[in-house]
Design a protein around this motif. Structure first.
Motif, short mmCIF file in Angstrom:
data_model
loop_
_atom_site.label_atom_id
_atom_site.label_comp_id
_atom_site.label_asym_id
_atom_site.label_seq_id
_atom_site.Cartn_x
_atom_site.Cartn_y
_atom_site.Cartn_z
N SER A 106 0.75 -1.27 -0.17
CA SER A 106 0.11 -0.01 -0.10
C SER A 106 0.81 1.29 -0.19
O SER A 106 2.03 1.26 0.30
CB SER A 106 -0.75 0.06 1.22
N TRP A 108 0.71 3.32 2.05
CA TRP A 108 0.98 3.87 3.62
C TRP A 108 2.34 2.96 3.68
O TRP A 108 3.25 3.45 4.62
CB TRP A 108 -0.16 3.21 4.25
N ALA A 115 -2.08 3.85 8.50
CA ALA A 115 -3.08 4.28 7.84
C ALA A 115 -4.40 4.00 8.71
O ALA A 115 -5.29 3.03 8.94
CB ALA A 115 -3.38 2.94 6.86
N GLY A 117 -8.19 4.47 9.81
CA GLY A 117 -9.58 4.16 9.30
C GLY A 117 -10.40 5.31 8.99
O GLY A 117 -11.24 5.33 8.05
N THR A 118 -10.27 6.50 9.69
CA THR A 118 -10.98 7.54 9.35
C THR A 118 -10.29 8.85 10.23
O THR A 118 -9.31 8.61 10.88
CB THR A 118 -12.45 7.64 10.34
N ALA A 282 -7.44 11.26 -2.34
CA ALA A 282 -6.57 10.13 -1.41
C ALA A 282 -5.25 10.30 -1.14
O ALA A 282 -5.10 10.19 0.15
CB ALA A 282 -6.70 8.81 -2.44
N TYR A 285 -5.51 12.68 1.69
CA TYR A 285 -5.71 11.77 3.00
C TYR A 285 -4.50 11.28 3.64
O TYR A 285 -4.49 11.35 5.01
CB TYR A 285 -6.84 10.75 2.64
N VAL A 286 -3.60 11.10 2.92
CA VAL A 286 -2.31 10.56 3.48
C VAL A 286 -1.73 11.90 4.21
O VAL A 286 -1.24 11.52 5.45
CB VAL A 286 -1.35 10.11 2.23
N SER A 289 -3.27 12.27 7.52
CA SER A 289 -2.61 11.54 8.88
C SER A 289 -2.00 12.19 9.65
O SER A 289 -1.66 11.49 10.88
CB SER A 289 -2.74 10.19 8.22
N VAL A 310 -13.82 9.52 -1.86
CA VAL A 310 -13.52 9.52 -0.49
C VAL A 310 -14.64 9.73 0.22
O VAL A 310 -15.26 10.91 0.06
CB VAL A 310 -12.06 10.28 -0.13
N HIS A 318 -13.32 8.55 5.76
CA HIS A 318 -13.02 7.35 5.60
C HIS A 318 -12.13 6.88 4.67
O HIS A 318 -12.09 7.47 3.67
CB HIS A 318 -14.54 6.45 5.44
N ARG A 319 -11.33 6.04 5.30
CA ARG A 319 -10.10 5.85 4.23
C ARG A 319 -10.39 5.41 2.91
O ARG A 319 -11.18 4.32 2.77
CB ARG A 319 -9.27 4.72 5.02
#
Length: 326
Positions: A106, A108, A115, A117-118, A282, A285-286, A289, A310, A318-319
């Motif tokens: 992945s 991640w 990673a 989840g939310t 996406a 989102y990384v 985190s 997403v 949510h991931r």
């Protein structure tokens, strides 16, 4: 390696007003890079406020594509071959996706990150009348955080309108470079009284030096002023947060480096985005985190739900799935 690119228009469900204009949708540029077996994908959203548009971005990608196709460039050497802006973002993120798929890991794992989840994300309210602001805020009682756009005709009244229906929800404001120093120093104590915890980009980037005379009633975040690590020296004593947007950093590679350098310098982290589909959300989102403030609510406002990609449930993102990216 084969590179293909196209532009398309992403529409918003409703027009959205900010200090520099009203947005009903924007062109995005999608990139695919293929080694013949695996395809990596990326997306960017060039903005006129940074002197970019979809056509110039397409041309920039097409110009460098032969160097990628020949193997002269990879994700790391791409950083020095292109400036930090939208075109490099789309290519960089596509190369991250390709790398993850090639390795069977992945994104991640490739980045060495956990990673989640939310992730808690805000909901944004555009510039409206105070009455419309209060009405819209009343629909957001489950929101975990509110971002209010300012730079209109009734800034304090709109803040009061939000607080009249959401007195306890964490609140920050985004001026999109729409104020003067005088207005910032006038309004910031009132914003502090209303519980506003941060002001995003109050002045135009060329006026950052004027922040030496700011009263510091509320913490400030650099957005339009912050592109990559070379900007950080200018922010010391002026800004408390930096807003990492991949279309400004030129991709996830520099975005992660900017996050690390910012934290090392004592800055707090925020992540934001331009308009885009899930393919852009996406990789953001990384970055999210790693961030304290997450402003990735675009999935809530795109007209075509297929563009959301997403899932944002009104409180949390949510991931994303590996089928989407990474």
């Amino acid at each position: 390696m084969k590179v293909s690119v196209r532009k398309r228009f992403i529409a918003l469900e409703q027009p959205f007003r900010v200090a520099f204009g009203t947005i009903s949708g924007l062109d995005v540029v999608e990139v695919e890079v293929s080694d013949g077996d695996v395809i990596g994908r990326g997306e960017c959203c060039p903005m006129g406020i940074y002197g970019q548009d979809a056509d110039s971005t397409l041309a920039e990608i097409e110009a460098i594509a032969p160097r990628l196709a020949s193997g002269e460039l990879d994700r790391l050497t791409l950083q020095g071959a292109m400036p930090a802006r939208s075109a490099r973002n789309a290519l960089d993120c596509a190369l991250w996706d390709l790398e993850a798929k090639r390795s069977g890991r992945s994104v991640w794992d490739v980045a060495g990150l956990r990673a989640p989840g939310t992730i808690t994300s805000d909901v944004t309210i555009g510039i409206m009348s105070p009455e419309a602001t209060a009405k819209f805020a009343a629909t957001l009682r489950d929101a975990s955080m509110i971002k209010l756009k300012l730079g209109g005709e009734a800034d304090l009244e709109c803040v009061a309108a939000v607080r009249s229906v959401l007195p306890e929800v964490p609140l920050f404001v985004d001026v999109n470079a729409g104020w003067t120093l005088e207005r910032l120093n006038l309004l910031s104590p009132r914003l502090a009284d209303a519980g506003v915890f941060m002001i995003e980009q109050p002045l135009p980037p060329q006026d950052d030096h004027l922040l030496d005379e700011y009263n510091h009633a509320v913490s400030l975040c650099a957005d339009e002023s912050c592109h990559d690590r070379t900007d950080l020296d200018r922010f010391v004593g002026r800004y408390d947060y930096v807003n990492i947007k991949l279309d400004k950093t030129g991709g996830l590679t520099e975005g992660l480096a900017l996050a690390a350098a910012s934290q090392a310098r004592g800055f707090r982290l925020m992540v934001g985005c331009m308009l885009g589909s899930g393919l852009a959300m996406a990789p953001a989102y990384v970055i999210a985190s790693l961030c304290e403030v997450v402003d990735l609510d675009v999935p809530l406002i795109v007209k075509d739900r297929a563009d959301a990609g997403v899932h944002h449930d009104g409180r949390r993102l949510h991931r994303f799935t590996a089928e989407l990216w990474g």
